[in-house]
Each structure stands twice: as C-alpha cells, then as structure tokens.
Design a protein around this motif. Structure first.
Motif, PDB file in Angstrom:
ATOM      1  N   GLU A  48       0.374  86.638  54.492  1.00 30.98           N
ATOM      2  CA  GLU A  48       0.609  88.019  54.911  1.00 30.98           C
ATOM      3  C   GLU A  48       1.705  87.995  55.977  1.00 30.98           C
ATOM      4  O   GLU A  48       1.749  87.105  56.820  1.00 30.98           O
ATOM      5  CB  GLU A  48      -0.681  88.603  55.478  1.00 30.98           C
ATOM      6  CG  GLU A  48      -0.653  90.107  55.749  1.00 30.98           C
ATOM      7  CD  GLU A  48       0.147  90.492  56.969  1.00 30.98           C
ATOM      8  OE1 GLU A  48       0.816  91.529  56.916  1.00 30.98           O
ATOM      9  OE2 GLU A  48       0.128  89.742  57.968  1.00 30.98           O
ATOM     10  N   VAL A  49       2.619  88.988  55.935  1.00 26.98           N
ATOM     11  CA  VAL A  49       3.742  88.938  56.874  1.00 26.98           C
ATOM     12  C   VAL A  49       3.849  90.165  57.781  1.00 26.98           C
ATOM     13  O   VAL A  49       4.204  90.043  58.955  1.00 26.98           O
ATOM     14  CB  VAL A  49       5.070  88.703  56.119  1.00 26.98           C
ATOM     15  CG1 VAL A  49       5.408  89.879  55.202  1.00 26.98           C
ATOM     16  CG2 VAL A  49       6.210  88.436  57.075  1.00 26.98           C
ATOM     17  N   GLU A  50       3.542  91.351  57.277  1.00 30.34           N
ATOM     18  CA  GLU A  50       3.779  92.571  58.065  1.00 30.34           C
ATOM     19  C   GLU A  50       2.887  92.652  59.304  1.00 30.34           C
ATOM     20  O   GLU A  50       3.361  92.946  60.411  1.00 30.34           O
ATOM     21  CB  GLU A  50       3.603  93.816  57.194  1.00 30.34           C
ATOM     22  CG  GLU A  50       4.759  94.037  56.239  1.00 30.34           C
ATOM     23  CD  GLU A  50       4.753  95.436  55.639  1.00 30.34           C
ATOM     24  OE1 GLU A  50       3.980  96.299  56.123  1.00 30.34           O
ATOM     25  OE2 GLU A  50       5.526  95.674  54.702  1.00 30.34           O
ATOM     26  N   LYS A  51       1.599  92.403  59.130  1.00 30.21           N
ATOM     27  CA  LYS A  51       0.673  92.526  60.274  1.00 30.21           C
ATOM     28  C   LYS A  51       0.960  91.486  61.354  1.00 30.21           C
ATOM     29  O   LYS A  51       0.917  91.800  62.547  1.00 30.21           O
ATOM     30  CB  LYS A  51      -0.779  92.407  59.787  1.00 30.21           C
ATOM     31  CG  LYS A  51      -1.284  93.623  59.041  1.00 30.21           C
ATOM     32  CD  LYS A  51      -2.771  93.557  58.790  1.00 30.21           C
ATOM     33  CE  LYS A  51      -3.146  92.533  57.765  1.00 30.21           C
ATOM     34  NZ  LYS A  51      -4.592  92.542  57.417  1.00 30.21           N
ATOM     35  N   VAL A  52       1.275  90.256  60.930  1.00 31.06           N
ATOM     36  CA  VAL A  52       1.526  89.222  61.928  1.00 31.06           C
ATOM     37  C   VAL A  52       2.844  89.468  62.651  1.00 31.06           C
ATOM     38  O   VAL A  52       2.968  89.215  63.854  1.00 31.06           O
ATOM     39  CB  VAL A  52       1.482  87.810  61.290  1.00 31.06           C
ATOM     40  CG1 VAL A  52       2.739  87.501  60.487  1.00 31.06           C
ATOM     41  CG2 VAL A  52       1.252  86.751  62.361  1.00 31.06           C
ATOM     42  N   THR A  53       3.844  90.014  61.936  1.00 33.16           N
ATOM     43  CA  THR A  53       5.113  90.349  62.588  1.00 33.16           C
ATOM     44  C   THR A  53       4.908  91.460  63.609  1.00 33.16           C
ATOM     45  O   THR A  53       5.468  91.429  64.712  1.00 33.16           O
ATOM     46  CB  THR A  53       6.165  90.775  61.543  1.00 33.16           C
ATOM     47  OG1 THR A  53       6.344  89.707  60.605  1.00 33.16           O
ATOM     48  CG2 THR A  53       7.505  91.087  62.204  1.00 33.16           C
ATOM     49  N   GLU A  54       4.084  92.422  63.255  1.00 32.61           N
ATOM     50  CA  GLU A  54       3.786  93.508  64.187  1.00 32.61           C
ATOM     51  C   GLU A  54       3.111  92.976  65.455  1.00 32.61           C
ATOM     52  O   GLU A  54       3.413  93.429  66.562  1.00 32.61           O
ATOM     53  CB  GLU A  54       2.886  94.538  63.506  1.00 32.61           C
ATOM     54  CG  GLU A  54       2.603  95.759  64.367  1.00 32.61           C
ATOM     55  CD  GLU A  54       1.827  96.829  63.628  1.00 32.61           C
ATOM     56  OE1 GLU A  54       1.011  97.509  64.292  1.00 32.61           O
ATOM     57  OE2 GLU A  54       2.012  96.987  62.408  1.00 32.61           O
TER      58      GLU A  54
END
Length: 346
Positions: free
Chosen positions: A169-175
């Motif tokens: 997963e990329v979006e939540k961790v980037t946020e």
C-alpha cells in the motif's frame, strides 16, 4: 496436494501411440528411429511445449518441486528479505528454490526465465527489472505461463501481465510521512522520484503529489527530481534540489538509496540535518541506521511479502478452479520508521 503438470515423454507417447522409449530415442536423434518418426515426435513435442529434462524431475507425473525467484539485485536488503520469506514457506512445503538476478536488464531477465523453464520449475516469482518495464515487454513471462508454470509478481509488477501479485500500500503510508513532516514544521517538501517506467515509482510520485495537495503545501515543479537507482544519481538529483534559491526543507525519496544521496549532499553543503534539511526513504535498509543522523524510512514488510508470494502459489495447488479465477492481488500495509533525520530540534 496436486502438482503442476506439463508435457513429459509419457504424454507425447500416449498421444502418438508410441512407447516412451521410442519417444525418448527420437528426441535424442537415435539412429535406430526412422526420420519419419523423429519428425512426428519433434512436431508433437513442439506442439505440447515439451522441454527436455535438465534436473531431477519426475518424468512420469510432470511434477516439479522447485520455485524460481528472479529479483533485480540480490545484494539489496529488501530483495534478500523477500527471498528469505519465500524460502521459509517453500522449505516447510519441501520445495527448493532457484535464485536469479536480472541486474535491471531485460536480456538478463529473459535468460533467467528461459533457464527456469528448462529447469522445470513449478512457479516463477519475479520483481521485474527496470529494462523490462522500459521495454514494456512480457513475452518471456507469457512463455513461462504457456509451459504451465505459475507466475507470481511482487513489489515491481507489470500491469500488462495478468498474474497474481503482492504489492505494498502506498497512499496511506505516504500521507503519514507528509503529516510527520508537517508536524515537525517542514513546509517546503520536495520529492526524489525513481524511474517512472516502474509502477512502484509512478505510484509513489502520484501519492506524494496527492498528499501535497491534501495538506495544501506548495508544489512547484522544480521540487520534484528524478534519479536512477544509484547513490551517485541520487546525489546529482539531490544537489539540483538543494541548490535552488528557495531550497526545500524536507525531501521524501522513493528509495533509501535516494535518501542516502540527499544525506550525502546535505553533508557536502554543510546543511544541518534535520534542522535545515530532513530526509526520508523507502525500504528500511540496514544502512539507514549506520549513518548519523539515522535516516527515517518506510518498513515495506519484505519478509511478509515473500511469505505472501509463496502462500499464493501453494494455495493455488489446492484450487481446482485456479485457471478460471481472476488474478489475485495481496496488498501489504507498510509502517513509517521515524529516526533523527526527520525529528527537528526545538
């Protein structure tokens, strides 16, 4: 547990109503076999995607208990841990593994796939090379599938090839990273983007741009620089970002190697880390803790990724409807590891 099935000399013999011994002799160009029979056997072998046996392999059942693993670089800690995760599950199931590296080259990856086909592996687990992505090419993997070899992609995947895959997963961790930067008082955040031919780096760049908008931060075009996956290339891109008149005060890099390049240039320019410049990478590589200040990073659960890829394969062996099912995607959650490089001093 069922086994992967592919053509054997026994299958060819059954179709042609010949003995396995006759088929074997024909394939080995034995002088006792007529040219007509040799051609008949050769044509059928080609039609059935028969591959000669090059390893210990059950010719009667067509069953293989080997898994091929192809990674871009086995010296990278992330891939080493993925391999360890695959081997852990494979060992429990009494399967062996054959490890190959593509060195980011399409030709080398093709050679590895061809070798694994000839080794009669039951499955190929692969993180694709940069060269493969740049060429938008997957015929070698389609060939493996045509030989009834299951293909499981992990981390770096090719959208044009509809196989099972394991990704982060990329979006939540980037946020979470951007939120951490903001909480520490950073306002001019830049991004060091990896090669955009690869899906993981496109996705990380897209997630960064989305988060910048969400937090209503400035997003000048000059705050995004692209680098190849080397320390020197990262240094060049970081130097470009940090030499701007309005210098970024934080940089998120697509990999830990990118973050290390930022760290290098910050030291070179005598910028204080983290008060003047902060940096965070992806992968939680061992060297992020060897430098001072330590570099913040994202733990991508590499060991769990390997285990998940292996479990996908072993689950498929017990699934009679596997061929008619849609490809499965397993998405792993990542975690931000906060270290000194992003903890601003009061």
């Amino acid at each position: 547990m069922s086994t992967i099935k592919r053509a054997t000399i026994y299958d060819i013999a059954a179709v042609l109503n010949k003995t396995p011994a006759t088929v074997s002799r024909a394939l080995n160009n034995n002088s006792r076999i007529s040219e007509k029979t040799k051609k008949l056997v050769a044509d059928m072998a080609k039609k059935m995607n028969y591959q000669p046996n090059t390893v210990a392999y059950n010719l009667r059942t067509g069953g293989s208990k080997s898994i091929g693993i192809i990674v871009p670089d086995i010296t990278i800690n992330f891939f080493a841990k993925v391999i360890a995760g695959i081997e852990e599950v494979a060992s429990e199931k009494k399967y062996t593994t054959i490890i190959c590296q593509s060195k980011e080259q399409l030709a080398t990856e093709e050679e590895a796939v061809s070798a694994l086909i000839n080794q009669h592996v039951a499955c190929i687990m692969i993180s694709i090379a940069t060269g493969t992505a740049q060429g938008n090419y997957s015929e070698h993997l389609k060939k493996a599938i045509s030989h009834n070899i299951k293909v499981v992609q992990f981390d770096r995947t090719f959208d044009g090839l509809k196989t099972d895959r394991v990704i982060n997963e990329v979006e939540k961790v980037t946020e979470k990273i951007i939120e951490h930067f903001v909480d520490q008082g950073y306002k001019n955040i830049a991004f060091l983007a990896g090669p955009q031919d690869l899906d993981i780096f496109r996705n990380r760049k897209a997630a960064f741009e989305k988060c910048i908008q969400k937090f209503k931060l400035p997003n000048p075009k000059q705050n995004i620089a692209t680098y190849e996956l080397t320390r020197e290339s990262a240094r060049t891109a970081a130097r470009k970002l940090l030499s701007q008149k309005k210098r970024p005060d934080a940089i998120l890099a697509s990999t830990d190697m990118g973050a290390l390049g930022v760290w290098d240039v910050a030291k070179e320019m005598e910028l204080h880390i983290p008060n003047q410049i902060a940096m965070c990478g992806f992968s939680n590589d061992f060297y992020t803790q060897l430098v001072s200040p330590n570099i913040s990073s994202v733990n991508q659960m590499s060991l769990e990724m390997g285990r998940a890829a292996a479990n996908i394969f072993f689950d498929s062996l017990n699934d009679a409807n596997q061929k008619t099912k849609k490809p499965r995607t397993v998405i792993l959650e990542s975690e931000v590891i906060v270290r000194a490089s992003t903890l601003r001093h009061p």
